[in-house]
Design a protein around this motif. Structure first.
Motif, PDB file in Angstrom:
ATOM      1  N   LYS A 106       0.831  -1.201   0.000  1.00 46.51           N
ATOM      2  CA  LYS A 106       0.000   0.000   0.000  1.00 46.51           C
ATOM      3  C   LYS A 106       0.868   1.254   0.000  1.00 46.51           C
ATOM      4  O   LYS A 106       0.598   2.203  -0.709  1.00 46.51           O
ATOM      5  CB  LYS A 106      -0.932   0.003   1.209  1.00 46.51           C
ATOM      6  CG  LYS A 106      -2.090  -0.956   1.079  1.00 46.51           C
ATOM      7  CD  LYS A 106      -2.980  -0.861   2.277  1.00 46.51           C
ATOM      8  CE  LYS A 106      -4.111  -1.868   2.216  1.00 46.51           C
ATOM      9  NZ  LYS A 106      -4.947  -1.843   3.402  1.00 46.51           N
ATOM     10  N   GLN A 107       1.910   1.265   0.843  1.00 43.91           N
ATOM     11  CA  GLN A 107       2.776   2.434   0.931  1.00 43.91           C
ATOM     12  C   GLN A 107       3.567   2.634  -0.347  1.00 43.91           C
ATOM     13  O   GLN A 107       3.879   3.749  -0.717  1.00 43.91           O
ATOM     14  CB  GLN A 107       3.727   2.295   2.121  1.00 43.91           C
ATOM     15  CG  GLN A 107       3.015   2.422   3.449  1.00 43.91           C
ATOM     16  CD  GLN A 107       3.942   2.147   4.622  1.00 43.91           C
ATOM     17  OE1 GLN A 107       5.108   1.834   4.450  1.00 43.91           O
ATOM     18  NE2 GLN A 107       3.405   2.265   5.832  1.00 43.91           N
ATOM     19  N   GLY A 108       3.878   1.553  -1.035  1.00 43.97           N
ATOM     20  CA  GLY A 108       4.658   1.645  -2.256  1.00 43.97           C
ATOM     21  C   GLY A 108       3.846   2.094  -3.458  1.00 43.97           C
ATOM     22  O   GLY A 108       4.401   2.460  -4.483  1.00 43.97           O
ATOM     23  N   ASP A 109       2.518   2.077  -3.344  1.00 43.71           N
ATOM     24  CA  ASP A 109       1.658   2.465  -4.456  1.00 43.71           C
ATOM     25  C   ASP A 109       1.501   3.980  -4.457  1.00 43.71           C
ATOM     26  O   ASP A 109       0.766   4.544  -3.658  1.00 43.71           O
ATOM     27  CB  ASP A 109       0.287   1.792  -4.341  1.00 43.71           C
ATOM     28  CG  ASP A 109      -0.657   2.175  -5.467  1.00 43.71           C
ATOM     29  OD1 ASP A 109      -0.213   2.792  -6.457  1.00 43.71           O
ATOM     30  OD2 ASP A 109      -1.855   1.848  -5.366  1.00 43.71           O
ATOM     31  N   THR A 110       2.204   4.635  -5.360  1.00 44.91           N
ATOM     32  CA  THR A 110       2.105   6.093  -5.479  1.00 44.91           C
ATOM     33  C   THR A 110       1.529   6.514  -6.833  1.00 44.91           C
ATOM     34  O   THR A 110       1.466   7.689  -7.141  1.00 44.91           O
ATOM     35  CB  THR A 110       3.489   6.753  -5.304  1.00 44.91           C
ATOM     36  OG1 THR A 110       4.377   6.223  -6.290  1.00 44.91           O
ATOM     37  CG2 THR A 110       4.046   6.481  -3.904  1.00 44.91           C
ATOM     38  N   THR A 111       1.097   5.532  -7.615  1.00 48.12           N
ATOM     39  CA  THR A 111       0.546   5.807  -8.936  1.00 48.12           C
ATOM     40  C   THR A 111      -0.948   6.092  -8.832  1.00 48.12           C
ATOM     41  O   THR A 111      -1.693   5.308  -8.244  1.00 48.12           O
ATOM     42  CB  THR A 111       0.781   4.610  -9.881  1.00 48.12           C
ATOM     43  OG1 THR A 111       2.169   4.312  -9.899  1.00 48.12           O
ATOM     44  CG2 THR A 111       0.294   4.917 -11.280  1.00 48.12           C
ATOM     45  N   LYS A 112      -1.368   7.208  -9.418  1.00 48.67           N
ATOM     46  CA  LYS A 112      -2.785   7.575  -9.404  1.00 48.67           C
ATOM     47  C   LYS A 112      -3.569   6.704 -10.382  1.00 48.67           C
ATOM     48  O   LYS A 112      -3.044   6.306 -11.413  1.00 48.67           O
ATOM     49  CB  LYS A 112      -2.951   9.047  -9.794  1.00 48.67           C
ATOM     50  CG  LYS A 112      -2.356   9.998  -8.791  1.00 48.67           C
ATOM     51  CD  LYS A 112      -2.532  11.427  -9.246  1.00 48.67           C
ATOM     52  CE  LYS A 112      -1.944  12.367  -8.225  1.00 48.67           C
ATOM     53  NZ  LYS A 112      -2.166  13.772  -8.588  1.00 48.67           N
ATOM     54  N   ASP A 155      -6.261   0.951 -12.394  1.00 51.73           N
ATOM     55  CA  ASP A 155      -5.183   1.224 -11.447  1.00 51.73           C
ATOM     56  C   ASP A 155      -4.152   0.109 -11.527  1.00 51.73           C
ATOM     57  O   ASP A 155      -4.490  -1.028 -11.856  1.00 51.73           O
ATOM     58  CB  ASP A 155      -5.725   1.330 -10.015  1.00 51.73           C
ATOM     59  CG  ASP A 155      -4.681   1.847  -9.050  1.00 51.73           C
ATOM     60  OD1 ASP A 155      -4.272   3.014  -9.210  1.00 51.73           O
ATOM     61  OD2 ASP A 155      -4.257   1.096  -8.150  1.00 51.73           O
ATOM     62  N   THR A 162     -10.325   7.283  -6.533  1.00 50.05           N
ATOM     63  CA  THR A 162      -9.321   7.033  -5.502  1.00 50.05           C
ATOM     64  C   THR A 162      -8.990   5.548  -5.513  1.00 50.05           C
ATOM     65  O   THR A 162      -9.895   4.712  -5.577  1.00 50.05           O
ATOM     66  CB  THR A 162      -9.859   7.443  -4.115  1.00 50.05           C
ATOM     67  OG1 THR A 162     -10.296   8.795  -4.180  1.00 50.05           O
ATOM     68  CG2 THR A 162      -8.805   7.293  -3.044  1.00 50.05           C
ATOM     69  N   ALA A 211      -4.815   2.667  -2.114  1.00 48.88           N
ATOM     70  CA  ALA A 211      -3.747   3.298  -1.337  1.00 48.88           C
ATOM     71  C   ALA A 211      -4.034   4.768  -1.035  1.00 48.88           C
ATOM     72  O   ALA A 211      -3.266   5.426  -0.344  1.00 48.88           O
ATOM     73  CB  ALA A 211      -2.416   3.175  -2.083  1.00 48.88           C
ATOM     74  N   ASN A 271      -4.434   7.227  -3.453  1.00 54.42           N
ATOM     75  CA  ASN A 271      -4.056   8.120  -4.553  1.00 54.42           C
ATOM     76  C   ASN A 271      -5.320   8.528  -5.297  1.00 54.42           C
ATOM     77  O   ASN A 271      -6.176   7.696  -5.564  1.00 54.42           O
ATOM     78  CB  ASN A 271      -3.101   7.409  -5.516  1.00 54.42           C
ATOM     79  CG  ASN A 271      -1.850   6.932  -4.820  1.00 54.42           C
ATOM     80  OD1 ASN A 271      -1.158   7.691  -4.180  1.00 54.42           O
ATOM     81  ND2 ASN A 271      -1.570   5.638  -4.941  1.00 54.42           N
ATOM     82  N   SER A 294      -7.158  10.803  -8.602  1.00 54.69           N
ATOM     83  CA  SER A 294      -7.080  11.563  -9.846  1.00 54.69           C
ATOM     84  C   SER A 294      -8.485  12.065 -10.156  1.00 54.69           C
ATOM     85  O   SER A 294      -9.466  11.607  -9.579  1.00 54.69           O
ATOM     86  CB  SER A 294      -6.530  10.705 -10.986  1.00 54.69           C
ATOM     87  OG  SER A 294      -7.327   9.562 -11.177  1.00 54.69           O
TER      88      SER A 294
END
Length: 155
Positions: free
Chosen positions: A27-33, A61, A131, A134, A136, A138
């Motif tokens: 979850k923390q590693g997912d920074t892609t919107k 996603d 959303t 994680a 993120n 858009s």
């Protein structure tokens, strides 16, 4: 015997910590919107009060989707959102969310957004937010117009 017992407890605890850490790291590693492909309504669409909005989009996603929201609000004066004159019409406003968790992609198609027959004609913003699991987010924004000469949203 005590050593074997304690060793077993340590192994079980470490395994639990590793499993929880993997989930949190993912979850923390997912920074892609998430990606929103809004097919309808089109930019500048003219829609008729008293009709339904033809809503069609694809969401995607890289890890997991969470939810999406549609918000519609007036843009009568170029986006300062002052109130319309009192009268027989009412500025149209809409805000609703849907859950799409446990999916990496989905196609959304419905006609459930109804424009009231007494909605004030004019310029509006049609906003879609997505959303992922994680957190993120858009969004996509469209300008639409409500007019008695507009489309009914049926196809």
């Amino acid at each position: 015997m005590k050593t074997t017992f304690y060793l077993s407890i340590v192994i079980v605890l470490m395994s639990s910590v590793l499993l929880v850490s993997c989930s949190d790291d993912e979850k923390q590693g997912d920074t892609t919107k998430p990606v929103i492909t809004l097919n309808a309504p089109a930019e500048g669409a003219t829609l008729q009060p008293g009709s339904h909005i033809h809503f069609d989009m694809d969401l995607e996603d890289d890890v997991m989707l969470g939810s999406y929201k549609v918000e519609i609000h007036n843009n009568f004066d170029g986006h300062t959102h002052t109130k319309a004159e009192a009268g027989e019409t009412t500025p149209f406003a809409y805000n609703n969310s849907w859950d799409v968790s446990d999916k990496k992609s989905t196609h959304i198609h419905h006609h459930e957004i109804e424009i009231p027959a007494n909605a004030t004609e004019g310029n509006y913003h049609f906003m879609v937010y997505c959303t992922d699991a994680a957190g993120n987010e858009s969004y996509v924004a469209r300008n639409i117009v409500l007019s008695k000469d507009g489309e009914t949203g049926e196809h």
